[in-house]
Write a protein that holds these residues in place. Structure first.
Motif, mmCIF file in Angstrom:
data_model
loop_
_atom_site.group_PDB
_atom_site.id
_atom_site.type_symbol
_atom_site.label_atom_id
_atom_site.label_comp_id
_atom_site.label_asym_id
_atom_site.label_seq_id
_atom_site.Cartn_x
_atom_site.Cartn_y
_atom_site.Cartn_z
ATOM 1 N N PRO A 196 42.738 28.075 36.951
ATOM 2 C CA PRO A 196 44.016 27.370 36.781
ATOM 3 C C PRO A 196 44.628 26.980 38.124
ATOM 4 O O PRO A 196 44.517 27.713 39.096
ATOM 5 N N MET A 197 45.275 25.812 38.167
ATOM 6 C CA MET A 197 45.965 25.361 39.378
ATOM 7 C C MET A 197 47.328 26.039 39.436
ATOM 8 O O MET A 197 48.109 25.952 38.492
ATOM 9 N N ILE A 198 47.613 26.704 40.543
ATOM 10 C CA ILE A 198 48.926 27.344 40.688
ATOM 11 C C ILE A 198 49.628 26.685 41.867
ATOM 12 O O ILE A 198 49.054 26.572 42.954
ATOM 13 N N VAL A 199 50.850 26.213 41.650
ATOM 14 C CA VAL A 199 51.497 25.399 42.692
ATOM 15 C C VAL A 199 52.809 26.004 43.180
ATOM 16 O O VAL A 199 53.454 25.460 44.056
ATOM 17 N N ASP A 200 53.172 27.167 42.602
ATOM 18 C CA ASP A 200 54.487 27.696 42.982
ATOM 19 C C ASP A 200 54.390 28.881 43.940
ATOM 20 O O ASP A 200 55.294 29.685 44.019
ATOM 21 N N GLY A 201 53.262 29.010 44.667
ATOM 22 C CA GLY A 201 53.104 30.180 45.532
ATOM 23 C C GLY A 201 53.112 29.836 47.009
ATOM 24 O O GLY A 201 52.794 28.712 47.388
ATOM 25 N N VAL A 202 53.510 30.822 47.839
ATOM 26 C CA VAL A 202 53.360 30.692 49.291
ATOM 27 C C VAL A 202 51.947 31.162 49.633
ATOM 28 O O VAL A 202 51.520 32.232 49.204
ATOM 29 N N GLU A 203 51.229 30.342 50.388
ATOM 30 C CA GLU A 203 49.852 30.688 50.737
ATOM 31 C C GLU A 203 49.805 31.797 51.775
ATOM 32 O O GLU A 203 50.379 31.659 52.857
ATOM 33 N N THR A 204 49.099 32.869 51.465
ATOM 34 C CA THR A 204 48.868 33.902 52.477
ATOM 35 C C THR A 204 47.375 34.180 52.559
ATOM 36 O O THR A 204 46.605 33.753 51.697
ATOM 37 N N ILE A 205 46.993 34.874 53.602
ATOM 38 C CA ILE A 205 45.592 35.263 53.787
ATOM 39 C C ILE A 205 45.553 36.770 53.938
ATOM 40 O O ILE A 205 46.316 37.328 54.733
ATOM 41 N N VAL A 206 44.696 37.422 53.194
ATOM 42 C CA VAL A 206 44.522 38.856 53.347
ATOM 43 C C VAL A 206 43.059 39.104 53.652
ATOM 44 O O VAL A 206 42.183 38.617 52.930
ATOM 45 N N GLY A 207 42.802 39.805 54.717
ATOM 46 C CA GLY A 207 41.423 40.054 55.090
ATOM 47 C C GLY A 207 41.162 41.531 55.308
ATOM 48 O O GLY A 207 42.091 42.316 55.491
ATOM 49 N N VAL A 208 39.895 41.907 55.247
ATOM 50 C CA VAL A 208 39.489 43.259 55.615
ATOM 51 C C VAL A 208 38.390 43.126 56.643
ATOM 52 O O VAL A 208 37.472 42.326 56.470
ATOM 53 N N VAL A 209 38.511 43.866 57.711
ATOM 54 C CA VAL A 209 37.453 43.925 58.715
ATOM 55 C C VAL A 209 37.020 45.372 58.816
ATOM 56 O O VAL A 209 37.858 46.270 58.821
ATOM 57 N N PRO A 234 62.947 33.030 46.687
ATOM 58 C CA PRO A 234 62.290 34.116 47.425
ATOM 59 C C PRO A 234 60.944 34.442 46.786
ATOM 60 O O PRO A 234 60.818 34.433 45.564
ATOM 61 N N ALA A 235 59.953 34.707 47.608
ATOM 62 C CA ALA A 235 58.619 35.019 47.083
ATOM 63 C C ALA A 235 58.564 36.471 46.640
ATOM 64 O O ALA A 235 59.411 37.280 47.008
ATOM 65 N N VAL A 249 57.767 39.525 47.196
ATOM 66 C CA VAL A 249 57.355 40.388 48.297
ATOM 67 C C VAL A 249 56.953 41.763 47.773
ATOM 68 O O VAL A 249 56.047 42.405 48.306
ATOM 69 N N ALA A 250 57.603 42.208 46.703
ATOM 70 C CA ALA A 250 57.257 43.512 46.131
ATOM 71 C C ALA A 250 55.822 43.482 45.599
ATOM 72 O O ALA A 250 55.030 44.393 45.844
ATOM 73 N N GLY A 251 55.488 42.414 44.878
ATOM 74 C CA GLY A 251 54.128 42.288 44.354
ATOM 75 C C GLY A 251 53.115 42.156 45.477
ATOM 76 O O GLY A 251 52.007 42.708 45.418
ATOM 77 N N LEU A 252 53.516 41.437 46.517
ATOM 78 C CA LEU A 252 52.640 41.274 47.680
ATOM 79 C C LEU A 252 52.348 42.630 48.330
ATOM 80 O O LEU A 252 51.192 42.950 48.633
ATOM 81 N N ALA A 253 53.390 43.430 48.486
ATOM 82 C CA ALA A 253 53.219 44.738 49.122
ATOM 83 C C ALA A 253 52.275 45.601 48.297
ATOM 84 O O ALA A 253 51.372 46.250 48.835
ATOM 85 N N GLY A 309 59.103 38.223 40.885
ATOM 86 C CA GLY A 309 58.914 38.534 39.479
ATOM 87 C C GLY A 309 57.611 38.009 38.917
ATOM 88 O O GLY A 309 57.123 38.503 37.903
ATOM 89 N N LEU A 310 57.036 36.999 39.564
ATOM 90 C CA LEU A 310 55.801 36.389 39.035
ATOM 91 C C LEU A 310 54.541 36.916 39.709
ATOM 92 O O LEU A 310 53.433 36.536 39.347
#
Lengths: 701, 701
Positions: free
Chosen positions: A580-593, A650-651, A653-657, A688-689
């Motif tokens: 699905p195309m999602i258009v209401d998000g702020v793009e972030t990058i999460v990586g593991v090294v 506001p994005a 942030v709780a879900g992101l954390a 909330g999303l």
């Protein structure tokens, strides 16, 4: 002390390769031991001499009386491996190898080093060095050292132990601290660390009851998790580790060539590790001195960010406030009762609100009882966690009066008290001595008072933080994955098992599909090729966005298969992913090294140009808890974007954390299998999303 | 010296309000003058006494013998205005007012201050203060001062003059410098600056032949351009101004509520001003001390960013390199001839490439000639602009030998030489004294050597920079614009006259237009309402983007007029603007603020979230040259975006720089009319295609 008591407090020291020539390293050791009055045995070893420096000289280590706890080996490198074995056979448990000529000097040296370490393991010997200045126990005056560690300026005994990874600079740091009045206990120059490593030495110092604080000059460690485990023990024991880390402009660990891995600089990971386990990092001499002094002064006192300052110099309060803003130190609002008391005792021209300005020239003999009342009132205020008194240019009787009042007050109140003073000792009418006796730190600028308060508050915060130990735990998911890059679909399936939200994808076969088969899909969707053999999908036509209905999807699938098969004829295709195309998000990058020094590390930044171009990325060692994830998010320069800049909501942030915590768990549990991971993008939707991983790649080793 | 010689070098000092009570300010002045052995006349004035401190006491200032150059007024505020007049009538040209009670104490005090200044103007008197510690000429021991300026620790004579805007903290800075061995000439605490301001005092110091460097503690100036003009004179004269600016967390100048103006913080403007006129800013005591010492040591030597370091401690070189990376200091590549010479004289274990490691323990008596050859070889290398010798823990004979060689070399080569030393004086075998006599700065960490090198290089760069003086020039375009906001169309017309590229717009009447009339327009276009009365167009339907043809434009015009007339029925509409859509540019924002302290200032940042949300904005005082514009662009954190991040072509940075210069010229020429200006966005197109202002607003006052 797990066996280190005889290294740190040797009953006797043998000097193998002793020499009557005063400049030779062995001779320097003997001279220091004699001059400084070491009470244990000193045994020169050299078959060529009967006596050296008035001491009996032994032909071989086996002739030396027992017990002898340390042998200093001042011999050419070629002779060292055999000598280590000989020492072991004679019951010595510790040797200090001064000289170089080992791995730093080419293949022959490498072989020599391997032989030396093998001999040590076989004979139960531990090695300090090689290529080091040795070690000193300041209290027992045991100098198993040469060079600057074995000559004036000599250290005074105290409760700081130090591990230094460069003799010259590390001892510069130690000497500068000593010149500022700091006393030392153990100082170990660890050299090439062929056997005993810095973390192991620090651990022994944590176990040493006489050590209250550990100072380190570090260029790098080979086992980062060991360092972290030791630092966690030190934190639990309330013994701060203060580190000057250098060599930060070096390339560091070579990370694999993926997106996220390219953002990784090893110094960033060191800094993350220090922060996570409460290691206090310093970058300058004065900063190191202040840190050590102020931590020692108030190790046992609670210390927060809310502080009061008092002084007679408005300018000093201004300078303090500038620095306070920078370090998150806040000027407390004083309670009405405090202000009422201040009003009663301070002059009319005083400014009662914090910063309290009692007006220059106030602390006369006659006013001292009033000053005492004021200081005690401020220190008794519950909103005040720490107090800085900015004496500035106060001299003579007023300096003495002020110092006397503070010396009494610091005993009465369980809060840190600091002073800023800019005048020399001899103008202070004995005030300096009174402050010193009360162990109240005297700092030469308001900014350094702020930094001292900040260090105390941070250290107390680190101690209080609940955390899962990250130094050492077994991996639960071992090498059960095939090496190489997992496909997007496989990667997302793994993410799901760790509770990381991913797009609700539909995996279609890598074949033509009729529009009828696609009727239940919710449009619009993106279509992507799924194949372990195609990590960069879009470059070969393996991605199509914004597909609006089933007919379009069916056509796009045919086209994509054609294009991909033409470009990558040998790739094994696992299917097509409709996402699905999602258009209401702020793009972030999460990586593991999976860092070669520190193991699994999570990297996080914003997408677009932020992480990649602007290097706005934060790191933490996995695994970590919610509080750490929140710190990561907050410390990005681009953090305001997540808070909802330019009219955006506001994005989440709780879900992101929560997701960062989940990623850190994945990184930790899978560390034996995982080489690296890249979620790009992880969309952070409005509060909330939640968040959703739109694309993800895991690479196994 | 324009009349200040008698302030700085008074022939006699009267103390009005002298008192036999030792603690009173006037008594402190007399005591300091007597104790320190001031050779001029000291005239207590107080009708109540015949004698004070063994001196004849005069009933009134008119009784005091002539010439008397300074009167210190230690009287209650209410008596000061008349006394200033009386001093003037008696021929005194300078008074120092110690006490407060003027504008800081409410309306009555304000009136008193106005009366005092009026009296001064009328009688040709200049005032230091009020509310100040006074001033000291250290050479002539003239103390027109009290408090910490008039008691121990006393300053030693030297070539540094200081202006301090807070007695307590400013004098702390002076005392700390003095304790580090810096000698002073004039120290003036300028207090409330009712008459004589800091820039004027600095100017007098620039003119003072004995002053080589000016140190300042600053909380703020009222006339920023005057400061800049004085700093430009100081720069031309080769007299550095070293400033500690405090009070940076204050709100500062209230800027108008437009977009760009909201990004403006006054501290940013101070920093921009300092940078533009070569003022050296410091933030800590040690930094101030290093700066002053190192600038004094090497004021006349060329100094660049390419440096060499030599030492026997690898760790010190690592720490140096870390700091060097941070400050743009580069380790030079030594010439083959230099390396050949080094190879000849340094031991096998040495590392010849810069950083040159001659191996610890090298500088024995026997090796000193070799060390001398090595140091001279490195200093003679044309690629080396400055040399740092990292002695670290070197002591005794080796410290003496090293110091001796450097003392000779620093005379032979016209390049700055610094040392890092971490050991106390008494362990250096006289080496410290040798370095001190040769005036070679001795710094206590490698990082502080880097910073000293950086300060020298920056100062020399500032001196060499060609620039139009920005301190003072007449405005060419006066108040011929109506107050208020110009429309977009008017604004763009003004931009054009300054050579700032704007979109090729077509102004249509504020009425229906047929598609036929629009046939020659190049589509796509944006359509915008034009009205002085509508600054925020898009909120009321006054903007339509991406109009593809004449028919669509005609319809959009009708719709827009309807919507705007409904929302803003009273607005006078000047027309509709059809503006080409440009999609290949990076969005930037260029603003002009007419700052109350510094006048016209140009602000620049990237559009989107960068300037507004992330506060990534740079400022410079207008007008400025290309080099400054280039600096502005380079110092944005987001600068890599303009260089072409993520596959974009590099943006036309050259065109952008030219436009910033043009904006700065507009800001300067129109400063009497312009309140603020906002170009948002200024699109920076791919290299070669230039920039274009898509929207612009000028506001006049």
């Amino acid at each position: 002390m797990s066996g280190f008591e005889h290294l740190f407090n040797p009953r006797a020291i043998a000097v193998i390769g002793a020499s009557p020539e005063a400049n030779r390293p062995g001779a320097q050791t003997i001279r220091a031991l004699q001059e400084r009055g070491y009470a244990g045995g000193v045994y020169p070893v050299n078959p060529k001499y009967d006596q050296i420096a008035g001491l009996r000289c032994y032909a071989a280590i086996k002739d030396v009386p027992s017990p002898c706890d340390i042998a200093v080996i001042a011999l050419p490198a070629a002779l060292v491996p055999d000598m280590v074995a000989e020492c072991g056979r004679h019951g010595l448990r510790f040797v200090v190898v001064f000289g170089g000529g080992f791995r730093e000097s080419g293949p022959e040296g490498q072989a020599r080093e391997a032989a030396m370490v093998k001999a040590a393991r076989e004979h139960g010997v531990r090695i300090i060095g090689p290529n080091c200045l040795g070690l000193v126990n300041v209290h027992s005056r045991a100098y198993a050292a040469f060079g600057s560690l074995a000559r004036a300026p000599y250290l005074q005994p105290g409760s700081v132990s130090a591990v230094i990874q460069s003799g010259g600079f590390g001892n510069s740091l130690v000497i500068r601290c000593a010149t500022a009045g700091i006393g030392f206990r153990q100082v170990v120059a660890s050299g090439s660390e062929s056997d005993l490593s810095a973390p192991e030495l620090i651990e022994a110092m944590v176990d040493d009851p006489g050590t209250r604080l550990i100072l380190m000059y570090m260029e790098g460690v080979s086992d980062g998790r060991r360092l972290v485990a030791v630092a966690e023990r030190a934190l639990a024991a309330g013994k701060p580790i203060v580190v000057w880390k250098a060599g930060n402009s070096e390339q560091g660990v070579k990370a694999a060539a993926s997106h996220t891995a390219n953002m990784t600089g090893s110094y960033d990971i060191y800094r993350a590790a220090f922060r996570q386990c409460g290691i206090v990092q310093v970058h300058e001499m004065e900063e190191a001195i202040d840190c050590v002094q102020c931590l020692l002064a108030y190790l046992d006192r609670p210390a927060g960010d809310d502080v009061a300052i008092m002084g007679g110099s408005g300018g000093s309060a201004v300078v303090f406030s500038d620095a306070a803003d920078e370090f998150g130190i806040r000027l407390s609002t004083l309670a009405p009762a405090t202000l009422a008391l201040l009003q009663k005792v301070l002059p009319n021209t005083a400014s009662l609100e914090n910063p309290v300005d009692y007006a220059a020239g106030f602390i006369t003999d006659a006013n001292t009882p009033r000053f005492r009342t004021a200081v005690n009132a401020v220190l008794a205020d519950a909103a005040v966690h720490q107090l800085g008194v900015l004496f500035a240019t106060t001299t003579g009787e007023q300096a003495r009066n002020g110092a006397t009042v503070l010396a009494e007050a610091v005993k009465k109140h369980n809060k840190p008290v600091f002073t800023f003073l800019s005048v020399p000792r001899e103008t202070m009418g004995g005030g300096m001595e009174i402050l010193e006796q009360a162990a109240i730190p005297i700092l030469p600028s308001p900014g350094r008072v702020v930094k001292a308060m900040h260090v105390l508050a941070e250290y107390q915060r680190a101690r209080k933080k609940t955390r899962t130990p990250i130094g050492d735990r077994p991996a639960s998911i071992g090498k059960r994955y095939a090496p190489g890059t997992a496909s997007e679909h496989e990667s997302k399936e793994i993410l799901k098992t760790f509770g990381i939200p991913v797009t609700s994808d539909r995996l279609l076969p890598a074949a033509s599909v009729s529009a009828a088969q696609l009727a239940d899909i919710v449009f619009p969707v993106a279509l992507k090729i799924v194949s372990r053999d195609i990590p960069h999908k879009s470059e070969i036509g393996g991605v199509r966005l914004n597909i609006r209905d089933a007919a379009e999807l069916s056509a796009a699938a045919d086209e994509m298969l054609k294009s991909v098969r033409a470009a990558a004829p040998t790739a094994k295709l696992d299917g097509l992913l409709a996402s699905p195309m999602i258009v209401d998000g702020v793009e972030t990058i999460v990586g593991v090294v999976n860092d070669s020094v520190f193991g699994p590390v999570v990297a996080f930044g914003l997408g677009g140009i932020f992480a990649e171009t602007l290097k706005d990325v934060t790191y933490r060692l996995a695994p970590f808890e919610l509080e750490t994830a929140q710190e990561m998010i907050a410390e990005l320069r681009a953090a305001p974007i997540l808070a909802g800049a330019r009219g955006r909501p506001p994005a989440d942030v709780a879900g992101l954390a929560q997701t960062l915590v989940a990623v850190s768990r994945l990184a930790w549990e899978m560390r034996e299998a995982l080489e690296e991971m890249d979620i790009n993008p992880l969309l952070v939707r409005p509060a909330g999303l939640g968040v959703v991983a739109v694309d993800a790649l895991l690479r196994f080793r």
